[in-house]
Design a protein around this motif. Sequence first.
Motif, PDB file in Angstrom:
ATOM      1  N   THR A 185       0.843  -1.198   0.000  1.00  0.00           N
ATOM      2  CA  THR A 185       0.000   0.000   0.000  1.00  0.00           C
ATOM      3  C   THR A 185       0.881   1.253   0.000  1.00  0.00           C
ATOM      4  O   THR A 185       1.879   1.320   0.714  1.00  0.00           O
ATOM      5  CB  THR A 185      -0.919   0.022   1.240  1.00  0.00           C
ATOM      6  OG1 THR A 185      -1.879  -1.032   1.126  1.00  0.00           O
ATOM      7  CG2 THR A 185      -1.663   1.353   1.352  1.00  0.00           C
ATOM      8  N   LEU A 186       0.487   2.232  -0.806  1.00  0.00           N
ATOM      9  CA  LEU A 186       1.173   3.516  -0.858  1.00  0.00           C
ATOM     10  C   LEU A 186       0.263   4.603  -0.306  1.00  0.00           C
ATOM     11  O   LEU A 186      -0.898   4.701  -0.703  1.00  0.00           O
ATOM     12  CB  LEU A 186       1.552   3.868  -2.303  1.00  0.00           C
ATOM     13  CG  LEU A 186       2.113   5.275  -2.557  1.00  0.00           C
ATOM     14  CD1 LEU A 186       3.480   5.435  -1.892  1.00  0.00           C
ATOM     15  CD2 LEU A 186       2.210   5.567  -4.053  1.00  0.00           C
ATOM     16  N   PHE A 187       0.793   5.426   0.596  1.00  0.00           N
ATOM     17  CA  PHE A 187       0.074   6.579   1.129  1.00  0.00           C
ATOM     18  C   PHE A 187       0.632   7.844   0.470  1.00  0.00           C
ATOM     19  O   PHE A 187       1.815   8.155   0.620  1.00  0.00           O
ATOM     20  CB  PHE A 187       0.238   6.676   2.647  1.00  0.00           C
ATOM     21  CG  PHE A 187      -0.333   5.515   3.403  1.00  0.00           C
ATOM     22  CD1 PHE A 187      -1.657   5.529   3.812  1.00  0.00           C
ATOM     23  CD2 PHE A 187       0.454   4.402   3.690  1.00  0.00           C
ATOM     24  CE1 PHE A 187      -2.202   4.453   4.524  1.00  0.00           C
ATOM     25  CE2 PHE A 187      -0.075   3.327   4.386  1.00  0.00           C
ATOM     26  CZ  PHE A 187      -1.406   3.341   4.801  1.00  0.00           C
ATOM     27  N   ILE A 188      -0.218   8.536  -0.271  1.00  0.00           N
ATOM     28  CA  ILE A 188       0.165   9.821  -0.856  1.00  0.00           C
ATOM     29  C   ILE A 188      -0.442  10.906   0.023  1.00  0.00           C
ATOM     30  O   ILE A 188      -1.662  10.975   0.184  1.00  0.00           O
ATOM     31  CB  ILE A 188      -0.333   9.954  -2.306  1.00  0.00           C
ATOM     32  CG1 ILE A 188       0.348   8.911  -3.192  1.00  0.00           C
ATOM     33  CG2 ILE A 188      -0.052  11.363  -2.838  1.00  0.00           C
ATOM     34  CD1 ILE A 188      -0.114   8.935  -4.637  1.00  0.00           C
ATOM     35  N   CYS A 189       0.406  11.743   0.602  1.00  0.00           N
ATOM     36  CA  CYS A 189      -0.032  12.710   1.609  1.00  0.00           C
ATOM     37  C   CYS A 189       0.028  14.138   1.060  1.00  0.00           C
ATOM     38  O   CYS A 189       0.943  14.490   0.316  1.00  0.00           O
ATOM     39  CB  CYS A 189       0.842  12.605   2.854  1.00  0.00           C
ATOM     40  SG  CYS A 189       0.854  10.946   3.585  1.00  0.00           S
ATOM     41  N   ALA A 190      -0.940  14.958   1.463  1.00  0.00           N
ATOM     42  CA  ALA A 190      -1.021  16.339   0.988  1.00  0.00           C
ATOM     43  C   ALA A 190       0.001  17.250   1.641  1.00  0.00           C
ATOM     44  O   ALA A 190       0.114  18.417   1.274  1.00  0.00           O
ATOM     45  CB  ALA A 190      -2.431  16.885   1.219  1.00  0.00           C
ATOM     46  N   SER A 191       0.753  16.747   2.619  1.00  0.00           N
ATOM     47  CA  SER A 191       1.820  17.534   3.245  1.00  0.00           C
ATOM     48  C   SER A 191       2.850  16.590   3.843  1.00  0.00           C
ATOM     49  O   SER A 191       2.549  15.429   4.150  1.00  0.00           O
ATOM     50  CB  SER A 191       1.264  18.449   4.341  1.00  0.00           C
ATOM     51  OG  SER A 191       0.926  17.699   5.494  1.00  0.00           O
ATOM     52  N   ASP A 192       4.056  17.079   4.026  1.00  0.00           N
ATOM     53  CA  ASP A 192       5.093  16.288   4.692  1.00  0.00           C
ATOM     54  C   ASP A 192       4.745  16.052   6.157  1.00  0.00           C
ATOM     55  O   ASP A 192       5.132  15.045   6.743  1.00  0.00           O
ATOM     56  CB  ASP A 192       6.446  17.000   4.598  1.00  0.00           C
ATOM     57  CG  ASP A 192       7.023  16.959   3.194  1.00  0.00           C
ATOM     58  OD1 ASP A 192       6.584  16.125   2.391  1.00  0.00           O
ATOM     59  OD2 ASP A 192       7.921  17.785   2.898  1.00  0.00           O
ATOM     60  N   ARG A 193       4.029  16.989   6.746  1.00  0.00           N
ATOM     61  CA  ARG A 193       3.621  16.825   8.146  1.00  0.00           C
ATOM     62  C   ARG A 193       2.743  15.589   8.301  1.00  0.00           C
ATOM     63  O   ARG A 193       2.932  14.785   9.218  1.00  0.00           O
ATOM     64  CB  ARG A 193       2.880  18.083   8.612  1.00  0.00           C
ATOM     65  CG  ARG A 193       2.407  18.009  10.052  1.00  0.00           C
ATOM     66  CD  ARG A 193       1.829  19.332  10.492  1.00  0.00           C
ATOM     67  NE  ARG A 193       2.888  20.303  10.695  1.00  0.00           N
ATOM     68  CZ  ARG A 193       3.591  20.410  11.811  1.00  0.00           C
ATOM     69  NH1 ARG A 193       3.374  19.587  12.817  1.00  0.00           N
ATOM     70  NH2 ARG A 193       4.525  21.325  11.933  1.00  0.00           N
ATOM     71  N   LEU A 194       1.775  15.423   7.415  1.00  0.00           N
ATOM     72  CA  LEU A 194       0.924  14.234   7.453  1.00  0.00           C
ATOM     73  C   LEU A 194       1.746  12.981   7.163  1.00  0.00           C
ATOM     74  O   LEU A 194       1.560  11.938   7.804  1.00  0.00           O
ATOM     75  CB  LEU A 194      -0.216  14.372   6.447  1.00  0.00           C
ATOM     76  CG  LEU A 194      -1.275  15.430   6.769  1.00  0.00           C
ATOM     77  CD1 LEU A 194      -2.231  15.619   5.588  1.00  0.00           C
ATOM     78  CD2 LEU A 194      -2.063  15.064   8.023  1.00  0.00           C
ATOM     79  N   ALA A 195       2.662  13.079   6.212  1.00  0.00           N
ATOM     80  CA  ALA A 195       3.497  11.934   5.859  1.00  0.00           C
ATOM     81  C   ALA A 195       4.355  11.485   7.039  1.00  0.00           C
ATOM     82  O   ALA A 195       4.579  10.285   7.237  1.00  0.00           O
ATOM     83  CB  ALA A 195       4.378  12.282   4.664  1.00  0.00           C
ATOM     84  N   LEU A 196       4.840  12.439   7.842  1.00  0.00           N
ATOM     85  CA  LEU A 196       5.634  12.094   9.024  1.00  0.00           C
ATOM     86  C   LEU A 196       4.829  11.253  10.007  1.00  0.00           C
ATOM     87  O   LEU A 196       5.329  10.287  10.577  1.00  0.00           O
ATOM     88  CB  LEU A 196       6.130  13.362   9.708  1.00  0.00           C
ATOM     89  CG  LEU A 196       7.444  13.976   9.228  1.00  0.00           C
ATOM     90  CD1 LEU A 196       7.722  15.262   9.981  1.00  0.00           C
ATOM     91  CD2 LEU A 196       8.592  13.002   9.410  1.00  0.00           C
ATOM     92  N   GLY A 197       3.578  11.656  10.225  1.00  0.00           N
ATOM     93  CA  GLY A 197       2.727  10.898  11.136  1.00  0.00           C
ATOM     94  C   GLY A 197       2.452   9.497  10.629  1.00  0.00           C
ATOM     95  O   GLY A 197       2.460   8.525  11.402  1.00  0.00           O
ATOM     96  N   ILE A 198       2.231   9.373   9.325  1.00  0.00           N
ATOM     97  CA  ILE A 198       2.015   8.058   8.717  1.00  0.00           C
ATOM     98  C   ILE A 198       3.248   7.186   8.913  1.00  0.00           C
ATOM     99  O   ILE A 198       3.167   6.030   9.349  1.00  0.00           O
ATOM    100  CB  ILE A 198       1.709   8.204   7.208  1.00  0.00           C
ATOM    101  CG1 ILE A 198       0.417   8.993   6.970  1.00  0.00           C
ATOM    102  CG2 ILE A 198       1.660   6.839   6.534  1.00  0.00           C
ATOM    103  CD1 ILE A 198      -0.846   8.273   7.323  1.00  0.00           C
ATOM    104  N   SER A 199       4.424   7.738   8.604  1.00  0.00           N
ATOM    105  CA  SER A 199       5.670   6.983   8.703  1.00  0.00           C
ATOM    106  C   SER A 199       5.934   6.531  10.138  1.00  0.00           C
ATOM    107  O   SER A 199       6.279   5.372  10.385  1.00  0.00           O
ATOM    108  CB  SER A 199       6.831   7.850   8.204  1.00  0.00           C
ATOM    109  OG  SER A 199       8.056   7.172   8.346  1.00  0.00           O
TER     110      SER A 199
END
Length: 319
Positions: A224-238
């Motif tokens: 699964t790939l998560f495409i995030c609208a901001s790096d801030r959201l991506a950090l939380g996902i990671s």
Amino acid sequence: MPTLNDVAKKANVSKMTVSRVINHPDQVTDELKLMVHAAMKELNYKPNVMAKALANNRTQIIKLLILEEMDYVEPYYMQLLVGIANELDKHSYGLQLVTKRNTKIGDSDGYIVCGMREADYEWLNTLDKPMVLFGENTHGYDFVDSNNQKSIERAVEYGVMLNYETIIFVGMDVAEPFARSREKGYRLAMARFGLEQQVVKLENRSRYAAIFIKENWTNFEPNTLFICASDRLALGISRELKERGGEIPEEFGIIGHDGVFLDQIAYPFLTTLKQSLDEMGVAAAQLVLNKVNAAGLPQENAIFETELKLGGTTRDPFV
């Protein structure tokens, strides 16, 4: 001290031409501007900014108004501000950072406005100076922004190339044009590839993205790939994927958006869609000065493409 006459002689032009280059650069050719600026640099001639302002009935000040909360925007605006300030300096303009409360304290020749939301436009309409917005809008204001739709389309295309079976879009829960454009890019690209669309909208804070993963962990299949609208959201996902034992990027991939600083402090480094904030700041400064010189007449919007900056949260495309 060198004089205007000295510059004119060095550049082999008239004093009037030198004056126009300094006070009305829009009225002379690029060739003449290069000649005069070269002479000014060689002679170390510094124009009298106050005299220039008086001659043009100008303040030589542009106000930068940031309406977004400043406690969690990271160095995003700092890069933008540097680009704006450096470009204004080339035109003998100063930059004044103001808040909504003190916007009208002191005079200026124009505004650059960032972080606006739909509720701000009624108030923005009361400002009577040439204005440029940092961010696309539907109210007819000239603006500078990234190509938000194409940016996310590119992320989906990259995820498909890497053979991720499921691609989830983690967007921002704000009813603003940039957020809608990023979601639209996801939906268009997913439809083009005939893939199932999954969209979740969260407040733009990493902890909410982490909670989303925690509460839905059993629903996520590997690949699964998560495409995030901001790096801030991506950090939380990671962060939460690693907490749950998910393997990044073998089982789960992540692509952020912005590429300002947070992508570099994440581990592994985020794959992200990097915005050209320095160049966008320069464009915002140029756009507002063009409006000032054109008595506020509309200008052409400046739209920039993002760069897909590869990190460790997506698979190696060459393996």
